[in-house]
Motif scaffolding. Structure first.
Motif, PDB file in Angstrom:
ATOM      1  N   ARG A 107      68.688  -3.122 -10.074  1.00  0.00           N
ATOM      2  CA  ARG A 107      67.732  -2.765  -9.454  1.00  0.00           C
ATOM      3  C   ARG A 107      66.607  -3.719  -8.758  1.00  0.00           C
ATOM      4  O   ARG A 107      66.063  -3.787  -7.956  1.00  0.00           O
ATOM      5  N   GLN A 108      66.319  -4.576 -10.048  1.00  0.00           N
ATOM      6  CA  GLN A 108      65.331  -5.657  -9.608  1.00  0.00           C
ATOM      7  C   GLN A 108      65.725  -6.609  -8.562  1.00  0.00           C
ATOM      8  O   GLN A 108      64.853  -7.140  -8.022  1.00  0.00           O
ATOM      9  N   PHE A 166      69.618  -3.624  -5.568  1.00  0.00           N
ATOM     10  CA  PHE A 166      70.911  -3.235  -5.431  1.00  0.00           C
ATOM     11  C   PHE A 166      71.773  -4.040  -4.392  1.00  0.00           C
ATOM     12  O   PHE A 166      72.352  -3.645  -3.674  1.00  0.00           O
ATOM     13  N   TYR A 168      72.024  -1.811 -14.614  1.00  0.00           N
ATOM     14  CA  TYR A 168      71.405  -0.874 -13.462  1.00  0.00           C
ATOM     15  C   TYR A 168      69.948  -1.447 -13.452  1.00  0.00           C
ATOM     16  O   TYR A 168      69.471  -1.530 -12.088  1.00  0.00           O
ATOM     17  N   GLU A 169      69.221  -1.714 -14.501  1.00  0.00           N
ATOM     18  CA  GLU A 169      68.001  -2.281 -14.219  1.00  0.00           C
ATOM     19  C   GLU A 169      67.934  -3.758 -13.583  1.00  0.00           C
ATOM     20  O   GLU A 169      67.150  -3.850 -12.876  1.00  0.00           O
TER      21      GLU A 169
END
Length: 168
Positions: free
Chosen positions: A147-148, A151, A143-144
């Motif tokens: 996120r970068q 998404f 998810y990181e």
């Protein structure tokens, strides 16, 4: 599309949970043998719920087989380990990178980590905790990376349905 790589996973429930996360994020799952379970095991399917048939999953006979069949992974693979000097959130992930996680009992072999030290990442933990659960670790790092990249193509907004309560 992101890629999650599990090197010799041992617990079907973890792999099932990871598979469900991969479906929810449109991420490919790569499983490197030996596996500590059979792919038709009930615990695997139970953890993956009814999503397992939607999963893009490939199984490899060993680490070398994985590298040979995924030459684009070289230089774009990140190795999650408690031995890393870098925190997972400080790394810059490519949109189609490979996130590798080792087996629950031993992690990724040290010889692989030494060869790829600049791409090793860790999840910070307090005290003398040995490690987090594998499926939790995959979720945190994946998810990181997502996120970068904002998404990309993922559903970002939910919708509440207003409930009307009657007074009694």
């Amino acid at each position: 599309m992101m890629n999650v790589v599990l090197l010799e996973p041992e617990m079907p429930s973890n792999t099932g949970n990871i598979g469900r996360t991969c479906v929810a994020t449109q991420t490919r799952l790569h499983l490197i043998e030996p596996l500590g379970f059979k792919l038709n095991e009930k615990a695997l399917k139970r953890a993956g719920l009814d999503y397992w048939d939607k999963l893009d999953v490939t199984v490899y006979s060993d680490y070398q087989d994985f590298l040979e069949r995924n030459p684009d992974a070289l230089g774009r693979m990140y190795f999650a380990t408690t031995k890393a000097h870098k925190v997972y959130s400080d790394m810059k992930y490519e949109t189609d990178c490979y996130l590798m996680f080792g087996k629950e009992s031993a992690g990724i072999p040290e010889e692989i980590l030494v060869e790829n030290e600049d791409h090793c990442v860790r999840i910070p933990m307090w005290g003398d905790i040995r490690s987090l659960n594998l499926s939790n670790s995959v979720s945190i790092v994946l998810y990181e990376a997502l996120r970068q990249h904002g998404f990309e193509e993922m559903e970002l907004m939910g919708q509440l349905h207003q409930l009307h309560w009657k007074n009694k």
